[in-house]
Design a protein around this motif. Sequence first.
Motif, PDB file in Angstrom:
ATOM      1  N   ASN A  36       0.878  -1.169   0.000  1.00 49.43           N
ATOM      2  CA  ASN A  36       0.000   0.000   0.000  1.00 49.43           C
ATOM      3  C   ASN A  36       0.912   1.215   0.000  1.00 49.43           C
ATOM      4  OD1 ASN A  36      -1.814   2.068   0.638  1.00 49.43           O
ATOM      5  ND2 ASN A  36      -2.289   1.286   2.680  1.00 49.43           N
ATOM      6  N   TRP A  37       0.902   2.009  -1.078  1.00 50.41           N
ATOM      7  CA  TRP A  37       1.822   3.132  -1.236  1.00 50.41           C
ATOM      8  C   TRP A  37       1.117   4.432  -0.854  1.00 50.41           C
ATOM      9  CZ3 TRP A  37       5.908   2.842  -5.611  1.00 50.41           C
ATOM     10  CH2 TRP A  37       6.392   1.515  -5.718  1.00 50.41           C
ATOM     11  N   VAL A  38       1.676   5.141   0.102  1.00 55.68           N
ATOM     12  CA  VAL A  38       1.084   6.389   0.583  1.00 55.68           C
ATOM     13  C   VAL A  38       2.104   7.518   0.487  1.00 55.68           C
ATOM     14  CG1 VAL A  38      -0.560   5.259   2.127  1.00 55.68           C
ATOM     15  CG2 VAL A  38       1.681   5.864   2.992  1.00 55.68           C
ATOM     16  N   SER A  39       1.620   8.717   0.194  1.00 57.32           N
ATOM     17  CA  SER A  39       2.492   9.890   0.116  1.00 57.32           C
ATOM     18  C   SER A  39       1.629  11.117  -0.110  1.00 57.32           C
ATOM     19  CB  SER A  39       3.479   9.781  -1.058  1.00 57.32           C
ATOM     20  OG  SER A  39       2.831  10.111  -2.284  1.00 57.32           O
ATOM     21  N   SER A  40       2.266  12.281  -0.171  1.00 55.33           N
ATOM     22  CA  SER A  40       1.582  13.506  -0.606  1.00 55.33           C
ATOM     23  C   SER A  40       1.229  13.371  -2.082  1.00 55.33           C
ATOM     24  CB  SER A  40       2.538  14.703  -0.549  1.00 55.33           C
ATOM     25  OG  SER A  40       2.981  14.948   0.724  1.00 55.33           O
ATOM     26  N   VAL A  63       2.363  -9.057 -12.138  1.00 53.09           N
ATOM     27  CA  VAL A  63       1.996  -7.921 -11.280  1.00 53.09           C
ATOM     28  C   VAL A  63       0.623  -7.387 -11.658  1.00 53.09           C
ATOM     29  CG1 VAL A  63       4.436  -7.295 -11.062  1.00 53.09           C
ATOM     30  CG2 VAL A  63       3.005  -6.110 -12.720  1.00 53.09           C
ATOM     31  N   ALA A  64       0.000  -6.706 -10.693  1.00 55.06           N
ATOM     32  CA  ALA A  64      -1.274  -6.031 -10.931  1.00 55.06           C
ATOM     33  C   ALA A  64      -1.318  -4.815 -10.018  1.00 55.06           C
ATOM     34  CB  ALA A  64      -2.453  -6.964 -10.640  1.00 55.06           C
ATOM     35  N   ALA A  65      -2.161  -3.830 -10.359  1.00 54.12           N
ATOM     36  CA  ALA A  65      -2.220  -2.621  -9.540  1.00 54.12           C
ATOM     37  C   ALA A  65      -3.624  -2.064  -9.450  1.00 54.12           C
ATOM     38  CB  ALA A  65      -1.277  -1.552 -10.102  1.00 54.12           C
ATOM     39  N   LEU A  66      -3.912  -1.461  -8.283  1.00 56.12           N
ATOM     40  CA  LEU A  66      -5.121  -0.667  -8.076  1.00 56.12           C
ATOM     41  C   LEU A  66      -4.643   0.730  -7.739  1.00 56.12           C
ATOM     42  CD1 LEU A  66      -7.301  -2.953  -5.743  1.00 56.12           C
ATOM     43  CD2 LEU A  66      -7.500  -2.666  -8.221  1.00 56.12           C
ATOM     44  N   VAL A  67      -5.204   1.730  -8.402  1.00 54.32           N
ATOM     45  CA  VAL A  67      -4.773   3.112  -8.169  1.00 54.32           C
ATOM     46  C   VAL A  67      -5.949   3.920  -7.667  1.00 54.32           C
ATOM     47  CG1 VAL A  67      -3.630   5.086  -9.187  1.00 54.32           C
ATOM     48  CG2 VAL A  67      -3.346   2.848 -10.214  1.00 54.32           C
ATOM     49  N   GLY A  68      -5.741   4.688  -6.590  1.00 54.78           N
ATOM     50  CA  GLY A  68      -6.810   5.512  -6.033  1.00 54.78           C
ATOM     51  C   GLY A  68      -6.581   6.984  -6.347  1.00 54.78           C
ATOM     52  N   ALA A  99     -10.827  -0.721   2.840  1.00 56.16           N
ATOM     53  CA  ALA A  99     -10.788  -2.134   2.462  1.00 56.16           C
ATOM     54  C   ALA A  99     -11.952  -2.515   1.542  1.00 56.16           C
ATOM     55  CB  ALA A  99     -10.778  -3.012   3.713  1.00 56.16           C
ATOM     56  N   GLN A 100     -13.121  -1.919   1.778  1.00 53.61           N
ATOM     57  CA  GLN A 100     -14.283  -2.230   0.945  1.00 53.61           C
ATOM     58  C   GLN A 100     -14.011  -1.904  -0.523  1.00 53.61           C
ATOM     59  OE1 GLN A 100     -17.849  -3.068   2.073  1.00 53.61           O
ATOM     60  NE2 GLN A 100     -17.741  -3.644  -0.089  1.00 53.61           N
ATOM     61  N   MET A 101     -13.369  -0.739  -0.764  1.00 52.24           N
ATOM     62  CA  MET A 101     -13.064  -0.318  -2.132  1.00 52.24           C
ATOM     63  C   MET A 101     -12.081  -1.301  -2.769  1.00 52.24           C
ATOM     64  SD  MET A 101     -12.184   3.613  -1.339  1.00 52.24           S
ATOM     65  CE  MET A 101     -13.282   4.754  -0.529  1.00 52.24           C
ATOM     66  N   ILE A 102     -11.127  -1.764  -1.986  1.00 59.25           N
ATOM     67  CA  ILE A 102     -10.131  -2.699  -2.521  1.00 59.25           C
ATOM     68  C   ILE A 102     -10.829  -4.005  -2.903  1.00 59.25           C
ATOM     69  CG2 ILE A 102      -7.985  -3.952  -2.038  1.00 59.25           C
ATOM     70  CD1 ILE A 102      -7.723  -0.852  -2.199  1.00 59.25           C
ATOM     71  N   GLY A 103     -11.620  -4.528  -1.989  1.00 55.64           N
ATOM     72  CA  GLY A 103     -12.345  -5.770  -2.246  1.00 55.64           C
ATOM     73  C   GLY A 103     -13.214  -5.669  -3.497  1.00 55.64           C
ATOM     74  N   ASP A 104     -13.955  -4.553  -3.611  1.00 57.49           N
ATOM     75  CA  ASP A 104     -14.845  -4.356  -4.763  1.00 57.49           C
ATOM     76  C   ASP A 104     -14.066  -4.323  -6.076  1.00 57.49           C
ATOM     77  OD1 ASP A 104     -17.156  -2.003  -3.139  1.00 57.49           O
ATOM     78  OD2 ASP A 104     -16.954  -4.193  -3.026  1.00 57.49           O
ATOM     79  N   HIS A 105     -12.906  -3.662  -6.073  1.00 55.05           N
ATOM     80  CA  HIS A 105     -12.153  -3.500  -7.319  1.00 55.05           C
ATOM     81  C   HIS A 105     -11.280  -4.699  -7.659  1.00 55.05           C
ATOM     82  CE1 HIS A 105     -13.608   0.608  -6.980  1.00 55.05           C
ATOM     83  NE2 HIS A 105     -13.303   0.747  -8.251  1.00 55.05           N
ATOM     84  N   LEU A 106     -11.143  -5.640  -6.745  1.00 58.91           N
ATOM     85  CA  LEU A 106     -10.414  -6.873  -7.043  1.00 58.91           C
ATOM     86  C   LEU A 106     -11.342  -7.938  -7.627  1.00 58.91           C
ATOM     87  CD1 LEU A 106      -8.083  -7.304  -3.921  1.00 58.91           C
ATOM     88  CD2 LEU A 106      -7.391  -6.720  -6.251  1.00 58.91           C
ATOM     89  N   ILE A 119      -1.039  -1.303  -4.451  1.00 53.71           N
ATOM     90  CA  ILE A 119      -2.148  -0.390  -4.228  1.00 53.71           C
ATOM     91  C   ILE A 119      -1.559   1.006  -4.079  1.00 53.71           C
ATOM     92  CG2 ILE A 119      -4.104   0.242  -2.775  1.00 53.71           C
ATOM     93  CD1 ILE A 119      -4.107  -2.656  -1.723  1.00 53.71           C
ATOM     94  N   GLU A 120      -1.885   1.891  -5.013  1.00 51.87           N
ATOM     95  CA  GLU A 120      -1.429   3.278  -4.900  1.00 51.87           C
ATOM     96  C   GLU A 120      -2.559   4.068  -4.256  1.00 51.87           C
ATOM     97  OE1 GLU A 120       0.065   5.243  -8.525  1.00 51.87           O
ATOM     98  OE2 GLU A 120      -0.513   7.137  -7.574  1.00 51.87           O
ATOM     99  N   ASN A 121      -2.336   4.524  -3.041  1.00 45.21           N
ATOM    100  CA  ASN A 121      -3.383   5.209  -2.283  1.00 45.21           C
ATOM    101  C   ASN A 121      -3.619   6.613  -2.827  1.00 45.21           C
ATOM    102  OD1 ASN A 121      -5.178   5.815  -0.042  1.00 45.21           O
ATOM    103  ND2 ASN A 121      -4.055   4.288   1.133  1.00 45.21           N
ATOM    104  N   VAL A 122      -4.671   7.259  -2.373  1.00 38.53           N
ATOM    105  CA  VAL A 122      -4.924   8.661  -2.711  1.00 38.53           C
ATOM    106  C   VAL A 122      -3.780   9.491  -2.133  1.00 38.53           C
ATOM    107  CG1 VAL A 122      -6.488  10.610  -2.294  1.00 38.53           C
ATOM    108  CG2 VAL A 122      -7.410   8.300  -2.659  1.00 38.53           C
ATOM    109  N   GLY A 123      -3.287  10.461  -2.863  1.00 31.22           N
ATOM    110  CA  GLY A 123      -2.204  11.314  -2.382  1.00 31.22           C
ATOM    111  C   GLY A 123      -2.667  12.116  -1.181  1.00 31.22           C
TER     112      GLY A 123
END
Lengths: 220, 121
Positions: A36-40, A63-68, A99-106, A119-123
Amino acid sequence: MNTRVLEIRRNVLSRNDELAAELRARLHAAGVLTTNWVSSPGTGKTELLGLTMRALLARGRRVAALVGDLETDNDAVRLARSGAPVRQIQTHGICHLEAQMIGDHLAGWDFTEIDFLFIENVGNLVCPASYDLGEDRRVVLLSATEGEDKPLKYPKLFHSADVAVITKIDLAEACEFDRAAAHRNIHEIRPDIPIFETSAKKRVGIEEWVGYIESLRASI
Amino acid sequence: MHELSIACSLVDAVSQDALRAGATRVLEVHLRLGALAGVVEDSLQFSYDIVTRGTPLEGSKLIVERLPVLVYCAACNDTKILPGIQSFRCPVCSAPTGDVRGGREMEVASIVAETDVEETA
């Protein structure tokens, strides 16, 4: 009619945490390492993630990715150019992923066909701190252009991370970024975590970073 | 607003348990909130008043018990209260310690509610 004290002892985010635990179990059962990648906003998550995914693909990994993001699918489009499956989560205003959003998008992805899920989190350096997404490691990124006292300004998020990456390290001199202070400050908030320095543009530190990600999979 | 989302989760968490226990109206909700939980109490109070409208929690008081960060220091072999979150070091011997034993709580400990269940003596 009585007035009573009722013991509840329930974690407020128990629903999120339960969903996250279920996700973690399902992903582990299929041998997936999740970060889970977090940052500004603007730190360079997408850029480094793209390079990381391409490097792993070149090594024969899946590899696979989810981007927020609040809006747009720009980042998913960028990452999808790697050829890997990528989905965009548009939160339309919610400042973090849950977690709900992750589950739904997987849904619909076969986990047995994935080695590494990114998982690239919201900045945002504030809100993502509270939400377990089922990840194995939380990666906090800060760029050389953001200043070395970032960890002290956002201690909750930095404390919740398992590894730190300092991005845009090629700009450190131009920004008079104090690398020693940045390392010190990260360790002041979260003692002993590994710290990597990278430049996506100049291809600095990428191999070491990818090697570390690979090594994590052995630990799950 | 982030605390609005937390307040919604709080109301959901309490409502289920309250109903199961036969509560008809909730008067107080006692929340244990750790310093590392990432929630601002004032914002949470404000959001709570909004979110509880039209629920069995409407009009109830949210009472927050703030909890400090507790760290275990291997050198001292003891658990200590961390005075702040700018430095994760043992407050006694200054050794860096990432071993947090408390301070992340966001837990509804108990509620005070009107119930329609008769107390048995």
